[in-house]
Write a protein that holds these residues in place. Sequence first.
Motif, PDB file in Angstrom:
ATOM      1  N   ILE A 192      26.393  24.051  45.011  1.00 14.17           N
ATOM      2  CA  ILE A 192      25.895  24.566  43.743  1.00 14.17           C
ATOM      3  C   ILE A 192      26.919  24.402  42.633  1.00 14.17           C
ATOM      4  O   ILE A 192      26.581  24.177  41.477  1.00 14.17           O
ATOM      5  CB  ILE A 192      25.469  26.029  43.881  1.00 14.17           C
ATOM      6  CG1 ILE A 192      25.236  26.645  42.512  1.00 14.17           C
ATOM      7  CG2 ILE A 192      26.472  26.868  44.606  1.00 14.17           C
ATOM      8  CD1 ILE A 192      24.099  27.519  42.431  1.00 14.17           C
ATOM      9  N   TYR A 193      28.224  24.464  42.993  1.00 19.08           N
ATOM     10  CA  TYR A 193      29.244  24.298  41.963  1.00 19.08           C
ATOM     11  C   TYR A 193      29.173  22.912  41.337  1.00 19.08           C
ATOM     12  O   TYR A 193      29.378  22.745  40.145  1.00 19.08           O
ATOM     13  CB  TYR A 193      30.640  24.545  42.536  1.00 19.08           C
ATOM     14  CG  TYR A 193      30.923  26.000  42.793  1.00 19.08           C
ATOM     15  CD1 TYR A 193      30.177  26.974  42.147  1.00 19.08           C
ATOM     16  CD2 TYR A 193      31.912  26.403  43.656  1.00 19.08           C
ATOM     17  CE1 TYR A 193      30.435  28.312  42.371  1.00 19.08           C
ATOM     18  CE2 TYR A 193      32.178  27.737  43.881  1.00 19.08           C
ATOM     19  CZ  TYR A 193      31.430  28.686  43.230  1.00 19.08           C
ATOM     20  OH  TYR A 193      31.691  30.007  43.440  1.00 19.08           O
TER      21      TYR A 193
ATOM     22  N   SER B 219      26.453  21.142  41.065  1.00 21.99           N
ATOM     23  CA  SER B 219      25.281  21.144  40.181  1.00 21.99           C
ATOM     24  C   SER B 219      25.612  21.785  38.848  1.00 21.99           C
ATOM     25  O   SER B 219      25.262  21.266  37.786  1.00 21.99           O
ATOM     26  CB  SER B 219      24.116  21.901  40.828  1.00 21.99           C
ATOM     27  OG  SER B 219      23.790  21.344  42.065  1.00 21.99           O
ATOM     28  N   ILE B 220      26.313  22.940  38.895  1.00 21.29           N
ATOM     29  CA  ILE B 220      26.625  23.643  37.653  1.00 21.29           C
ATOM     30  C   ILE B 220      27.587  22.823  36.800  1.00 21.29           C
ATOM     31  O   ILE B 220      27.460  22.767  35.586  1.00 21.29           O
ATOM     32  CB  ILE B 220      27.217  25.028  37.960  1.00 21.29           C
ATOM     33  CG1 ILE B 220      26.245  25.847  38.767  1.00 21.29           C
ATOM     34  CG2 ILE B 220      27.636  25.750  36.692  1.00 21.29           C
ATOM     35  CD1 ILE B 220      25.408  26.803  38.038  1.00 21.29           C
TER      36      ILE B 220
END
Lengths: 380, 343
Positions: A115-116, A118-119
């Motif tokens: 997710i990091y 993606s962010i």
Amino acid sequence: MTTFMSRNDLFLFLGFTVVVLAMPIWLAPFGAGYPDLLQRFMIFGIFAVGFNILFGLTGYLSFGHAAFFGVGSYAAVWSFKLLTLDAIPAMIFAVVISGLFALVIGFLCLRRSGIYFSILTLAFAQMSYNLAYSVLTPITNGETGLQLTLADSRVLDAAMGQTFSGQPVPTLLGQQLGGYAGFYFCAGFLILAFFIAQRIAGSPFGMMLKAIKSNQTRMQFTGFNTRPYALSAFVISGMYAGLAGALLAVTDPLAGAERMQWTASGEVVLMTILGGVGTLVGPVIGAWIIKYFENILSALNDNILARFWSFLPEGAADFMVTITSKFVGDGWHLTLGLAFVIVVIFLPGGIMEGVRRIAAAFRRSGSSSAKPSARTQPAE
Amino acid sequence: MFEVIFLQFLNGLDKGAAYALIALGLTLVFGTLGVVNFAHGALFMLGAFCAVTVRMFLTMETVTIDPEKLSPWGAPLEVREPLVQAWLGDFGAVLVNYSVPLSILITIPIMLLVGIGLERGIIKHFYKRSHAEQILVTFGLAIVAQEVIKSVFGPNPIPQPMPTDLRGAADIGAWLGMQANVITYPVWRLIYFIFAGVVIGGVFAFLQFTTFGMVVRAGMADRETVGLLGINIDRRFTIMFGLAAVVAGMAGVMYTPLLPPNYHLGMDFLVLSFVVVVVGGMGSLPGAVAAGFLLGILQSFASMNQVKAIFPGIDQIIIYLVAVIILLVRPRGLMGRRGVMEA
């Protein structure tokens, strides 16, 4: 030839080529056989194929790919403005610039995963978008969008002694790229892009990328440094996006910042998921379906719906028109969102998995002996 | 100079409060259920539209045509009679005036139901799936919510007036013993900040001082063991999802007078609040709140003209820039626990 490509790959590639080139014929009955839409099919097909090289093979979900698409568009339009109206230099320039841009962003983002990652990609894309609207206005022309004017310098064209009158449009070796010429130009690039993606997926490099997706930790324990591979995939995928953006600028020489917004990044994610992540043709099909329905559904209005439901009794027909009108026209995004949620819940492999399941069901009912699944799960 | 800085600090508080409230809910969901909820911004937007709906009902009116009188341009005069006032008299007028704060009462049960329904209906099936798939399904849900709102309320922002008594500005400088009329601050923003403080305090107190909260905290630390002790932890986590939805919804209701809600309100806030969560540290509640206020205030300072003269465009990208730096230098965020989502 056998050492170069396996027979299945060759058939897939030839089949894909035939399908793409014959599109103006076989899409005509569906009301999509006109060049403008077909060009977009090709462009977003390239975008989705490129996105799939990153997300499908390595499993890194980028939510900022529209940034490369937008950079490609801007680079192409600048090439038209400064160098020449010919499309080829613009494409090369756009791919190089977006590749460099992807190299920088990928180098930073790939320090994190999941997710990091993606962010991080989302943050970079939003920064590009916000800057394109504000500080970078001299380069991007802000909200108006970058467009061609007669007063542009076009150094190469001027050196060749070419002069223009009227609105400048991109050309290829002096030929205008409107209509079907534009379509076949884009189609050539889509076929090339597909071919390269197919070669990548089948190469040892492609195997590395798939290994990153299935278990990165194990890869690292085996002694591989995974980051150069992931970064190469990121850059290639960014170059694909830049190519697609440049083609969009070729067919319609106007580049605007809204192409870089994160909803545009979301759209290519939708295309890839809808078609089938990690498959070769899936993303292209997803892109075609989304662009097709965007075109068809958003053109429908209450009158057409009323004609469609006219076989029902008066009250029921009105009711159905009211209900269905929420899903078409401006509301077609609602249909898209619903379809997307349903696909992610019930068919995570997208349309390609649906096709595979149906094919498997047919095979099972055809031959009574049920074959066990050939796919093996890696032992954890 | 001090006044200018203090004023920018105050200006950052209300936006920071909104970020903190949304990020708090996101973190609650992530900390309990382990789900990355891209639909959380949509919940904020749904809350805002609860306020819009309440006001629509309260301001319903009958339109009758008075045949004897003509309006100044000669058309028959329309007599509008607000129904609520007709039924309830002055009390009705007060209701209409205070429609935004009153909507909270209705928003709480609605958002609780929406949250629990969402969790039981869809998100429950995604616990075992990857974060990427959770992002995708909730992203799809966010699109659906946004489009439903668009088709019901139309694409334009719908302004919500604040109660007449709470308009105007408060002279905060004078309260603090400084010169009068130097530091003034809109009353509603002050109320929003206090409201956010109360909600955040309430959530922390709930988690800290009730048995239910204790069980939830234990579940956040080790879900399996709590389950083995015979506690139905899944049901409590579902309720926590509902609570997160309520927090987001209330934040949305109270924000409507500051920013007229439209259908992409949720998406606008979602990206920012995700960044806030990451900066604060995934799964850390105090981190989310602190990062929310911090980024709100930083954004406010970045939009000062003096700062913009040095770094042009900094106000547009400051939040993302901070997020990128934090993620690259300290991936667990400001207050994240060591080992949680450190990759």
